[in-house]
Design an enzyme around this catalytic site. Structure first.
Site, mmCIF file in Angstrom:
data_model
loop_
_atom_site.group_PDB
_atom_site.id
_atom_site.type_symbol
_atom_site.label_atom_id
_atom_site.label_comp_id
_atom_site.label_asym_id
_atom_site.label_seq_id
_atom_site.Cartn_x
_atom_site.Cartn_y
_atom_site.Cartn_z
ATOM 1 C CB CYS A 84 -0.780 -0.110 1.339
ATOM 2 S SG CYS A 84 -1.895 1.537 1.434
ATOM 3 C CE1 TYR A 227 -4.918 2.074 -5.730
ATOM 4 C CE2 TYR A 227 -3.736 4.112 -5.440
ATOM 5 C CZ TYR A 227 -3.941 2.880 -5.243
ATOM 6 O OH TYR A 227 -2.812 2.131 -4.686
#
Length: 360
Positions: A84, A227
């Site tokens: 992440c 994203y």
């Protein structure tokens, strides 16, 4: 920002929760595919565009010994995923500030698994044994099997997303904060009395306005931009996000032709926030998120800049490319249904760069 726990049905990235002090942020402004978004893939507008919601555990650690969460050595624990980017920037601050001995940390496994037998939620899980997954650990504090269990331990009626990073208070046995932008600020200043590198200020007063402005367009266009490309469900929002992404990358390339770092010739918070996306770009985002118009390696300044940041003492230990690739390619079956992990490109970020041509 935080990182990503998938949802019951979408099996994709999620981002931010709440605590028992602050109420949930209103979700009426977004139209989700599910009643409560537990994954970034649930955070979709009717146009097919990705819309990220905010973190909600927002308590702050302070140098004030009388505060609810005082800065004490050994009291706090950081839960992360090496995969992440939001969690990795917190780990990067922990490392470069020299807080390793004051704040412990634990990494989860890279590929999402079922977090409960009672529903279909897929999310971050801890290793079951010390040797199960290189780089992943058991939960040393609570014996939790999942990040989800930590949220449920901190708040019995919690219904949000189960994300990393999680900054945990060992004394009060609760989540202090899960917003990476706030965690890195706390690491930068509030622990200076016990940090090994207290003089390193990654958010200096003289540059704060510039850093804030830079963070804003880098977050929108690049950090979150990849994203928005990868999670778009329609062509038009994908193309719009891709244009914003490459406009921002081109802007970075132009800036870095004139100075060593993104806000001048001093390493700042903005560099670490940008780095965590750049280090994943060619290995993951170019393929998995369809960010393939131009590779990082095709930007001479950005590519050498990424190597420069990677070689800052402590930074390379925050990059586990095996975890990064296994997570993205293995945890998003709606994007990569067979879970095939590309064999390349295996970039050597420890190779020489030309950034020291600028004065520091």
């Amino acid at each position: 920002m935080i990182c990503l726990l998938s949802s019951a049905k979408s099996h994709l990235l999620a981002f931010r929760p709440q605590n028992n002090v602050f109420p949930f942020l209103p979700h009426s402004c977004l139209k989700f595919n599910h009643q409560m978004a537990r994954s970034a893939l649930d955070e979709m507008s009717d146009s097919g565009a990705f819309q990220r919601t905010a973190s909600t555990f927002r308590n702050l650690i302070s140098r004030d010994p009388n505060s609810q969460f005082p800065a004490e050595s050994g009291r706090y624990h950081l839960y992360i995923s090496y995969a992440c980017p939001w969690a990795s920037r917190c780990l990067a601050f922990l490392k470069v500030k020299g807080l390793d001995k004051a704040i412990s940390f634990t990494s989860v496994k890279p590929i999402w698994e079922r977090t409960k037998d009672s529903d279909e939620h897929m999310g971050w899980v801890f290793a079951a044994t010390p040797t199960e997954e290189p780089g992943a650990d058991l939960d040393p504090l609570n014996g939790a099997k999942t990040i989800r269990a930590l949220y449920e331990l901190a708040s019995t009626n919690y219904t949000g997303k189960y994300t990393v990073p999680v900054l945990w208070d060992k004394k009060l046995k609760t989540i202090v904060n899960n917003e990476s932008a706030e965690i890195i600020r706390m690491f930068n200043t509030e622990f200076n009395d016990i940090a090994e590198n207290p003089s390193l200020d990654l958010y200096p007063p003289s540059l704060r306005a510039q850093i804030d402005e830079t963070n804003e367009w880098i977050y929108s266009g690049i950090n979150n931009g990849v994203y928005k490309c990868g999670f778009a469900r329609k062509q038009e929002p994908y193309e719009e996000a891709a244009k914003q992404l490459y406009d921002a990358l081109d802007k970075c390339e132009e800036i870095l032709a004139k100075q060593r770092y993104i806000c001048g010739n001093t390493l700042t918070e903005a560099d670490i926030r940008l780095f965590v996306t750049l280090i994943r770009f060619d290995e993951v985002y170019a393929v998995h998120f369809k960010c393939n118009k131009k590779l990082l390696r095709e930007y001479p300044n950005l590519f050498n800049y990424t190597k420069d940041i990677y070689q800052v003492p402590g930074m390379s230990s925050t990059v586990n490319m095996a975890h990064i690739k296994r997570h993205y390619y293995g945890s998003h079956p709606s994007i990569n249904p067979f879970g095939i992990i590309p064999v390349g490109p295996d970039i050597d970020y420890s190779s020489p760069h030309d950034r020291d041509r600028f004065s520091s």
